[in-house]
Write a protein that holds these residues in place. Structure first.
Motif, PDB file in Angstrom:
ATOM      1  N   VAL A 240      -5.580  36.358  -6.968  1.00  0.00           N
ATOM      2  CA  VAL A 240      -4.948  34.792  -6.256  1.00  0.00           C
ATOM      3  C   VAL A 240      -4.989  35.013  -4.929  1.00  0.00           C
ATOM      4  N   ARG A 241      -4.637  36.119  -4.245  1.00  0.00           N
ATOM      5  CA  ARG A 241      -4.417  36.324  -2.643  1.00  0.00           C
ATOM      6  C   ARG A 241      -5.827  36.129  -2.043  1.00  0.00           C
ATOM      7  N   ARG A 242      -6.835  36.386  -2.507  1.00  0.00           N
ATOM      8  CA  ARG A 242      -8.150  36.390  -2.006  1.00  0.00           C
ATOM      9  C   ARG A 242      -8.839  34.926  -2.196  1.00  0.00           C
ATOM     10  N   TYR A 243      -8.193  34.265  -3.093  1.00  0.00           N
ATOM     11  CA  TYR A 243      -8.731  32.745  -3.258  1.00  0.00           C
ATOM     12  C   TYR A 243      -8.798  31.802  -2.110  1.00  0.00           C
ATOM     13  N   ALA A 244     -10.039  31.245  -1.875  1.00  0.00           N
ATOM     14  CA  ALA A 244     -10.060  30.256  -0.876  1.00  0.00           C
ATOM     15  C   ALA A 244      -9.427  29.073  -1.050  1.00  0.00           C
ATOM     16  N   MET A 245      -8.169  28.880  -1.461  1.00  0.00           N
ATOM     17  CA  MET A 245      -7.671  27.668  -1.895  1.00  0.00           C
ATOM     18  C   MET A 245      -7.779  26.455  -1.001  1.00  0.00           C
ATOM     19  N   ALA A 246      -7.600  26.741   0.279  1.00  0.00           N
ATOM     20  CA  ALA A 246      -7.830  25.375   0.909  1.00  0.00           C
ATOM     21  C   ALA A 246      -8.997  24.687   1.014  1.00  0.00           C
TER      22      ALA A 246
ATOM     23  N   THR B 122       2.558  27.194  -9.433  1.00  0.00           N
ATOM     24  CA  THR B 122       1.204  27.626  -8.878  1.00  0.00           C
ATOM     25  C   THR B 122       1.453  28.096  -7.619  1.00  0.00           C
ATOM     26  N   PRO B 123       0.991  29.212  -7.114  1.00  0.00           N
ATOM     27  CA  PRO B 123       1.035  29.653  -5.857  1.00  0.00           C
ATOM     28  C   PRO B 123       0.089  28.786  -4.929  1.00  0.00           C
TER      29      PRO B 123
ATOM     30  N   SER C 228       6.124  27.389  -2.791  1.00  0.00           N
ATOM     31  CA  SER C 228       4.931  26.608  -3.043  1.00  0.00           C
ATOM     32  C   SER C 228       4.633  25.196  -3.447  1.00  0.00           C
ATOM     33  N   LEU C 229       5.970  24.926  -3.967  1.00  0.00           N
ATOM     34  CA  LEU C 229       5.585  23.470  -4.771  1.00  0.00           C
ATOM     35  C   LEU C 229       5.489  22.305  -3.598  1.00  0.00           C
ATOM     36  N   PRO C 230       6.435  22.348  -2.353  1.00  0.00           N
ATOM     37  CA  PRO C 230       6.098  21.406  -1.620  1.00  0.00           C
ATOM     38  C   PRO C 230       4.651  21.426  -0.811  1.00  0.00           C
ATOM     39  N   LYS C 231       4.229  22.566  -0.561  1.00  0.00           N
ATOM     40  CA  LYS C 231       3.114  22.821   0.036  1.00  0.00           C
ATOM     41  C   LYS C 231       1.803  22.211  -0.805  1.00  0.00           C
ATOM     42  N   LEU C 232       1.767  22.633  -2.096  1.00  0.00           N
ATOM     43  CA  LEU C 232       1.173  22.517  -3.028  1.00  0.00           C
ATOM     44  C   LEU C 232       0.878  20.840  -3.311  1.00  0.00           C
TER      45      LEU C 232
ATOM     46  N   HIS D   7      -0.236  28.073 -15.601  1.00  0.00           N
ATOM     47  CA  HIS D   7       1.236  28.685 -14.948  1.00  0.00           C
ATOM     48  C   HIS D   7       0.878  29.650 -14.090  1.00  0.00           C
ATOM     49  N   HIS D   8       1.383  29.884 -13.042  1.00  0.00           N
ATOM     50  CA  HIS D   8       1.407  30.930 -12.060  1.00  0.00           C
ATOM     51  C   HIS D   8      -0.265  31.182 -11.838  1.00  0.00           C
ATOM     52  N   THR D   9      -0.717  32.262 -12.233  1.00  0.00           N
ATOM     53  CA  THR D   9      -2.315  32.313 -11.771  1.00  0.00           C
ATOM     54  C   THR D   9      -3.079  31.302 -12.844  1.00  0.00           C
ATOM     55  N   GLY D  10      -2.655  31.013 -13.897  1.00  0.00           N
ATOM     56  CA  GLY D  10      -3.336  30.064 -14.573  1.00  0.00           C
ATOM     57  C   GLY D  10      -3.584  28.701 -13.942  1.00  0.00           C
ATOM     58  N   GLY D  11      -2.634  28.444 -12.975  1.00  0.00           N
ATOM     59  CA  GLY D  11      -2.508  27.342 -12.348  1.00  0.00           C
ATOM     60  C   GLY D  11      -3.872  27.472 -11.199  1.00  0.00           C
ATOM     61  N   VAL D  12      -3.906  28.490 -10.562  1.00  0.00           N
ATOM     62  CA  VAL D  12      -4.854  28.717  -9.585  1.00  0.00           C
ATOM     63  C   VAL D  12      -6.156  28.566 -10.221  1.00  0.00           C
TER      64      VAL D  12
END
Length: 261
Positions: free
Chosen positions: A190-196, A124-125, A220-224, A98-103
């Protein structure tokens, strides 16, 4: 009657990590938002525990888990979660974040595609350039001698909760005070995370969900979902603390998604 969670610690190279669990069977690991603790799943845990071994850990640096020095990062959170999984002997498990936990869950699923049986990402962001520019200061307060910053901390999140949900807001306040000197660092990590770079490595069957009132996460939902090629679901209500606001619906969603495998 639902069962009371069992509590425990595991020793890791980061120090002791705290967790709570209910039930037996296939393990489901639940990861909380920051600056929370396992108590975000206080009412969800025993419901999921009726059919699975439900485990909610305190993320490294939060709750009753070790609080090592040094910068927070999603990668280090995942290192510690992986250490807990290994210490508990979970060869294969389901993940809920959930939120950060999702990342953190995304990072774990990217690292261990053969061990993560399914993935449920709640609010999840999606970390992109836009997300990196959006500084989140919702939990930031400046301590003052008269203690008025405690009311500031309460009021910063009061709008997320409905009247009658003050017990959940109290739990948030306790969690935030436990890490007051580093209360915003989870959001910064979270903002530093290289998610892509990590999303293409996720192979687990994934569902992305969100509460309709959670204006922080809903964009963020449709983007994710597009990045992961996964289905989405909106809950019937709720805001940022939806696991506390709709624990029955949240637990039912978890059990349904886990059971589809």
């Amino acid at each position: 009657m639902t069962q009371a969670p069992r509590r425990g610690y595991v020793a890791t190279r980061f120090g002791q990590l705290h967790y709570a669990e209910c039930g037996t069977g296939e393990p489901v690991l639940l990861l909380h938002q920051t600056p929370r603790s396992w108590t975000e799943y206080l009412d969800v845990l025993p419901l999921v525990g009726t059919a699975r071994r439900a485990i909610a850990m305190d993320t490294l640096g939060f709750g009753a888990s070790a609080k090592p020095a040094g910068p927070h990062s999603v990668e280090r959170y995942a290192d510690a979660a992986g250490a807990l999984v290994d210490a508990l002997g979970l060869d294969r498990y389901h993940l809920v974040g959930h939120h950060t936990g999702g990342v953190i869950a995304v990072e774990l699923a990217a690292r261990h595609p053969d061990r993560v049986a399914s993935l449920l990402l709640s609010a999840t962001p999606f970390v992109d350039a836009e997300k990196r520019r959006a500084a989140v200061r919702v939990d930031h307060v400046v301590p003052r001698p008269d203690g008025s910053h405690l009311l500031d901390l309460w009021n910063h999140r009061r709008g997320f909760y409905r009247d009658g949900e003050e017990a959940a807001l109290h739990r948030y306040l306790v969690d935030a005070l436990t890490v007051l000197d580093r209360v915003t660092e989870g959001h910064e990590a979270v903002r530093r995370y290289a998610m892509a770079e990590r999303l293409p490595l996720v192979r687990a069957r994934t569902l992305a969900v969100c509460a309709p009132g959670d204006h922080h996460a809903l964009p963020s939902l449709p983007k994710l979902a597009a990045a992961l090629g996964c289905p989405t679901r909106l809950l019937s209500g709720g805001h940022v603390p939806v696991p506390e606001q709709l624990p029955g619906e949240f637990a039912e969603l978890v059990l349904d998604w886990v059971g589809r495998g």
